[in-house]
Write an enzyme that holds these catalytic residues in place. Structure first.
Site, PDB file in Angstrom:
ATOM      1  CG  MET A   1      -2.037  -1.036   1.136  1.00 41.66           C
ATOM      2  SD  MET A   1      -3.083  -1.072   2.624  1.00 41.66           S
ATOM      3  CE  MET A   1      -3.876   0.546   2.539  1.00 41.66           C
ATOM      4  CD  GLU A   2       2.484   3.640   3.695  1.00 43.74           C
ATOM      5  OE1 GLU A   2       2.963   4.678   3.196  1.00 43.74           O
ATOM      6  OE2 GLU A   2       1.499   3.651   4.453  1.00 43.74           O
ATOM      7  CB  THR A   3       6.495   2.206  -1.741  1.00 43.06           C
ATOM      8  OG1 THR A   3       6.898   0.987  -1.095  1.00 43.06           O
ATOM      9  CG2 THR A   3       6.679   3.371  -0.775  1.00 43.06           C
TER      10      THR A   3
END
Length: 331
Positions: free
Chosen positions: A122-124
């Site tokens: 989700m972050e990167t």
């Protein structure tokens, strides 16, 4: 140690000048006061700190992002960005590639490996999009040119200078997001200093390219924020709308047990420990159609990573989708 100045830069500083690209921070009383304060407080070399800040380029484009009004998306629009076949498939592949690291981190820290994988995705997107801004530029821009958030970002700028010294890296080389979040897990500098882990004991905490450090760091963060080994995250619930609306205002706090919520009129849709603490939150699953859920301790822990109930629910569902992809016969 912060990187030593070149002779040319040293001469410019001695003359009270800064390189042309960094003139926006030169000669500013607030910047000079900040340099004096943190140099005394943390025992940093004042000339080196000053040289670092004069190497920063403030970015009006970053301020424009901060000035955009917050427009929260409803769940039915938020969910597809993170709970989708692409991230689930990539997450399963990431898990297969780093299975030993994930197993080790899960054993040491007690955190579900599927959640670790989901967060990184989700972050990167598993390290594909970690940000293109120099961290120094991002932090300095908001610290000195955005009064509403200046105090927090000056603290983060200080943390960043300290971590660069600890990691023995040039502070101008770090890349991250427009807000200064760094690496695959998008840690702010203060989070890096508190919770980044040297997962392979090579003497560095590399969350930009070392999966051992990335995985261990995410797991340690969750452990330190209350993750319960084997604990549930959510259970569906029903409640009268007026009660649900009132309780939903307290969306990030575990003030009540399930039993207390039940006594108020909240009915869990499945088996759950009555003494567990929980928070009621809504999800708009279609225009005008709302579901209610109880978030338990592990749900709350995910909101410590990103203060959004939508984010936490998406992480939960993506983790489930990744886990299902790991099952024999899954496509």
């Amino acid at each position: 140690m912060l990187k030593r100045l070149s002779l040319a830069a040293s001469l410019l500083i001695a003359l009270g000048q800064a390189p042309a690209h960094a003139a926006s921070l030169a000669g500013r009383a607030d910047v000079d006061a900040y340099i004096d304060q943190i140099s005394r407080q943390h025992g940093l070399n004042r000339d080196e700190v000053r040289a670092t800040l004069l190497a920063a380029d403030t970015k009006p484009s970053i301020l424009a992002i901060f000035d955009k009004p917050a427009t929260g998306r409803p769940w039915y629009r938020f969910r597809p960005s993170f709970v989708n076949d692409g991230l689930a498939r990539q997450g399963a592949a990431f898990w297969a590639k780093h299975a030993e690291l994930l197993q080790s981190a899960s054993q040491i820290y007690g955190v579900d490996p599927a959640m670790i994988v989901a967060i990184i995705g989700m972050e990167t997107g598993y390290g594909r999009n970690t940000g293109s801004f120099r961290v120094l530029d991002a932090l300095a821009t908001v610290a000195f040119d955005y009064p509403r958030r200046a105090s927090y970002f000056q603290q983060e700028l200080t943390e960043f200078l300290l971590l660069a010294k600890e990691e023995r890296r040039d502070p101008t080389e770090f890349k991250g997001s427009y807000a200064g979040a760094m690496g695959w897990p998008q840690f702010m500098p203060s989070s890096f200093r508190k919770w980044a882990v040297d997962g392979d004991a090579d003497g560095h905490r590399d969350i930009w390219g070392n999966p051992a450090d990335v995985i261990a760091s995410v797991a340690y963060y969750f452990q330190q924020h209350g993750w319960q080994r084997g604990g549930e995250m959510v259970v569906a619930a029903t409640a009268p709308k007026d009660l649900a609306d009132r309780l939903a205002q307290d969306k990030f706090n575990l003030h009540y047990t399930v039993a207390e919520l039940h006594a108020m009129g909240v009915t869990p849709g499945g088996a759950v420990d009555e003494q567990a603490r929980a928070v009621l939150f809504p999800l708009e699953v279609a225009p005008g159609e709302v579901e209610y859920w109880l978030g338990l301790q592990n749900f709350y822990t995910v909101t410590r990573y990103n203060k959004s109930t939508l984010y936490a629910m998406a992480a939960h569902q993506l983790a489930d989708a990744i886990r299902q992809r790991r099952q024999p016969g899954a496509q």
